[in-house]
Scaffold this motif. Structure first.
Motif, PDB file in Angstrom:
ATOM      1  N   MET A 147      43.017  35.449  49.175  1.00 19.63           N
ATOM      2  CA  MET A 147      42.590  34.614  48.047  1.00 19.63           C
ATOM      3  C   MET A 147      41.864  35.432  46.979  1.00 19.63           C
ATOM      4  SD  MET A 147      42.927  32.207  50.543  1.00 19.63           S
ATOM      5  CE  MET A 147      41.460  31.810  51.456  1.00 19.63           C
ATOM      6  N   GLU A 148      41.130  36.455  47.455  1.00 22.04           N
ATOM      7  CA  GLU A 148      40.306  37.263  46.550  1.00 22.04           C
ATOM      8  C   GLU A 148      41.115  37.877  45.408  1.00 22.04           C
ATOM      9  OE1 GLU A 148      40.422  37.633  49.879  1.00 22.04           O
ATOM     10  OE2 GLU A 148      38.401  37.192  50.618  1.00 22.04           O
ATOM     11  N   LEU A 149      42.401  38.042  45.620  1.00 22.60           N
ATOM     12  CA  LEU A 149      43.255  38.654  44.612  1.00 22.60           C
ATOM     13  C   LEU A 149      43.492  37.723  43.411  1.00 22.60           C
ATOM     14  CD1 LEU A 149      45.183  41.010  43.809  1.00 22.60           C
ATOM     15  CD2 LEU A 149      46.953  39.849  45.169  1.00 22.60           C
ATOM     16  N   ALA A 150      43.531  36.430  43.658  1.00 25.65           N
ATOM     17  CA  ALA A 150      43.985  35.461  42.653  1.00 25.65           C
ATOM     18  C   ALA A 150      43.258  35.545  41.307  1.00 25.65           C
ATOM     19  CB  ALA A 150      43.938  34.044  43.230  1.00 25.65           C
ATOM     20  N   PRO A 151      41.902  35.599  41.298  1.00 24.82           N
ATOM     21  CA  PRO A 151      41.233  35.668  39.988  1.00 24.82           C
ATOM     22  C   PRO A 151      41.472  37.004  39.291  1.00 24.82           C
ATOM     23  CG  PRO A 151      39.705  34.980  41.720  1.00 24.82           C
ATOM     24  CD  PRO A 151      40.941  35.496  42.399  1.00 24.82           C
ATOM     25  N   LEU A 152      41.728  38.044  40.060  1.00 25.03           N
ATOM     26  CA  LEU A 152      41.867  39.397  39.499  1.00 25.03           C
ATOM     27  C   LEU A 152      43.168  39.559  38.732  1.00 25.03           C
ATOM     28  CD1 LEU A 152      40.629  41.485  42.587  1.00 25.03           C
ATOM     29  CD2 LEU A 152      39.280  40.449  40.743  1.00 25.03           C
ATOM     30  N   VAL A 153      44.169  38.774  39.082  1.00 24.44           N
ATOM     31  CA  VAL A 153      45.477  38.908  38.432  1.00 24.44           C
ATOM     32  C   VAL A 153      45.817  37.680  37.574  1.00 24.44           C
ATOM     33  CG1 VAL A 153      46.397  40.514  40.151  1.00 24.44           C
ATOM     34  CG2 VAL A 153      46.645  38.048  40.529  1.00 24.44           C
ATOM     35  N   GLY A 154      44.803  36.819  37.368  1.00 24.35           N
ATOM     36  CA  GLY A 154      45.001  35.684  36.473  1.00 24.35           C
ATOM     37  C   GLY A 154      45.724  34.497  37.087  1.00 24.35           C
ATOM     38  N   LEU A 155      45.819  34.465  38.423  1.00 21.73           N
ATOM     39  CA  LEU A 155      46.438  33.293  39.064  1.00 21.73           C
ATOM     40  C   LEU A 155      45.478  32.104  39.039  1.00 21.73           C
ATOM     41  CD1 LEU A 155      48.785  32.047  40.705  1.00 21.73           C
ATOM     42  CD2 LEU A 155      47.715  32.985  42.770  1.00 21.73           C
ATOM     43  N   ALA A 156      44.181  32.392  39.132  1.00 20.22           N
ATOM     44  CA  ALA A 156      43.204  31.309  39.192  1.00 20.22           C
ATOM     45  C   ALA A 156      41.901  31.713  38.522  1.00 20.22           C
ATOM     46  CB  ALA A 156      42.938  30.928  40.648  1.00 20.22           C
ATOM     47  N   ASP A 157      41.101  30.681  38.124  1.00 20.92           N
ATOM     48  CA  ASP A 157      39.770  30.932  37.580  1.00 20.92           C
ATOM     49  C   ASP A 157      38.776  31.180  38.700  1.00 20.92           C
ATOM     50  OD1 ASP A 157      40.481  30.244  34.823  1.00 20.92           O
ATOM     51  OD2 ASP A 157      40.704  28.199  35.605  1.00 20.92           O
ATOM     52  N   ALA A 158      39.025  30.541  39.838  1.00 19.02           N
ATOM     53  CA  ALA A 158      38.075  30.623  40.944  1.00 19.02           C
ATOM     54  C   ALA A 158      38.821  30.470  42.259  1.00 19.02           C
ATOM     55  CB  ALA A 158      37.027  29.516  40.815  1.00 19.02           C
ATOM     56  N   ILE A 159      38.159  30.859  43.339  1.00 22.11           N
ATOM     57  CA  ILE A 159      38.720  30.649  44.676  1.00 22.11           C
ATOM     58  C   ILE A 159      37.721  29.868  45.517  1.00 22.11           C
ATOM     59  CG2 ILE A 159      40.108  32.752  44.629  1.00 22.11           C
ATOM     60  CD1 ILE A 159      37.966  34.056  46.503  1.00 22.11           C
ATOM     61  N   VAL A 160      38.250  29.183  46.520  1.00 25.19           N
ATOM     62  CA  VAL A 160      37.408  28.596  47.570  1.00 25.19           C
ATOM     63  C   VAL A 160      37.793  29.325  48.836  1.00 25.19           C
ATOM     64  CG1 VAL A 160      36.993  26.528  48.955  1.00 25.19           C
ATOM     65  CG2 VAL A 160      37.090  26.359  46.462  1.00 25.19           C
ATOM     66  N   ASP A 161      36.823  30.037  49.416  1.00 27.48           N
ATOM     67  CA  ASP A 161      37.121  30.843  50.614  1.00 27.48           C
ATOM     68  C   ASP A 161      35.877  30.990  51.467  1.00 27.48           C
ATOM     69  OD1 ASP A 161      38.515  32.420  52.423  1.00 27.48           O
ATOM     70  OD2 ASP A 161      38.577  34.206  51.143  1.00 27.48           O
ATOM     71  N   LEU A 162      36.083  31.527  52.663  1.00 27.51           N
ATOM     72  CA  LEU A 162      34.979  31.791  53.584  1.00 27.51           C
ATOM     73  C   LEU A 162      34.317  33.109  53.207  1.00 27.51           C
ATOM     74  CD1 LEU A 162      36.778  30.831  56.884  1.00 27.51           C
ATOM     75  CD2 LEU A 162      35.192  29.442  55.547  1.00 27.51           C
ATOM     76  N   VAL A 163      33.008  33.123  53.328  1.00 26.23           N
ATOM     77  CA  VAL A 163      32.234  34.334  53.080  1.00 26.23           C
ATOM     78  C   VAL A 163      31.331  34.559  54.280  1.00 26.23           C
ATOM     79  CG1 VAL A 163      30.563  35.476  51.578  1.00 26.23           C
ATOM     80  CG2 VAL A 163      32.254  33.904  50.595  1.00 26.23           C
ATOM     81  N   SER A 164      31.312  35.797  54.741  1.00 23.26           N
ATOM     82  CA  SER A 164      30.430  36.127  55.849  1.00 23.26           C
ATOM     83  C   SER A 164      29.391  37.135  55.365  1.00 23.26           C
ATOM     84  CB  SER A 164      31.280  36.642  57.011  1.00 23.26           C
ATOM     85  OG  SER A 164      30.462  37.130  58.025  1.00 23.26           O
TER      86      SER A 164
END
Ligand code: PRT
Ligand code: MG
Length: 219
Positions: A150-167
């Motif tokens: 998911m982390e890739l999505a904002p970097l390449v303009g697929l999304a403005d934000a992501i919802v993901d798990l963070v540890s």
């Protein structure tokens, strides 16, 4: 199913398996193979009446829901997406802990975008969680389903934000992303097939109690 009298436990490889080993030991259960080394998907234990099936983390609730496994362990993230049909969730095992967060590329003014009522594009594996979160905030979103990275999505303009798990936050940091909202804490739950809870109660109850005592002892 193929295991009418014994107990079948659905576990995923990796962190859940690792963190479940001490709980199993507390219940007197020791797997006879290491799923990281063996290619076997059905693993025996020191107890002839208990076996472990190795499943994808996302699939654990499905195996338990349909009775292919009597019990299993699944992250709250996975359980929210599954919906929980056919499952009891008797115990928070407090393992595989992390948090569900919203993250954006460093420099993107998320607060300002929300404030001006912008329609945000959100990439995530966690569609249900994301939908509920943004609906509760009254933020309009287009959800884009992804299955990983998911982390890739904002970097390449697929999304403005992501919802993901963070540890640790290390993955976000390595990809120039920052956490802008903490949605909820996540840990893994014991899940039990509702029919098994009745028909195999005598076998399941001692395992449940041992898990419960082990979780309390480490709290
Ligand atoms: O890996 P696979 O695609 O097969 O499936 P999965 O990722 O669903 O399974 P697995 O075994 O990786 O995770 C199983 C469960 O562990 C999840 O359902 C969560 O409940 C829990 N868990 C705990 C985590 C994390 N911590 C976690 N950090 N699951 C995933 N992550 C990922 C996160 O998605 C992000 O990519 O790790 C990365 C962030 O970690 P940090 O430490 O860099 O912040
Ligand atoms: Mg993973």
């Amino acid at each position: 199913m193929s295991n009418q009298t014994g107990i079948t436990l659905a576990l995923s490889k990796g962190r859940i398996f690792e963190e479940t080993l001490p709980l199993l030991a507390a219940a007197g259960i020791v797997p006879t193979d290491d799923p990281e080394k063996s290619r076997k998907l059905i693993i025996g234990t020191n107890r002839p009446d208990v076996r472990i099936v190795i499943v994808r983390a996302t699939d654990a609730p499905t195996y338990v829901q349909y009775g292919a496994a009597d019990m299993g362990i699944a992250g709250k993230d996975v359980l929210i997406e599954h919906g929980g049909a056919g499952l009891y969730q008797p115990l928070d095992l407090k393992i595989a802990c992390c948090r569900m967060s919203v993250a954006v590329q460093a420099g993107f003014d998320y607060a300002a975008a929300v404030k001006r009522g912008a329609r945000l594009r959100i990439a995530t594996k966690y569609i249900q969680t994301a939908r509920e979160h943004f609906a509760a905030k009254g933020v309009h979103v287009d959800l884009i389903k992804l299955y990983g990275s998911m982390e890739l999505a904002p970097l390449v303009g697929l999304a403005d934000a992501i919802v993901d798990l963070v540890s640790t936050g290390g993955t976000l940091k390595a990809n120039n992303l920052v956490e802008v909202e903490d949605i909820m804490p996540i840990s893994s739950r014991l899940i039990v097939n509702q029919a098994s809870m009745k028909t195999k109660h005598a076998q399941l109850q001692p395992i449940l109690e041992a898990f419960e005592a082990a979780v309390e002892a480490t709290a």
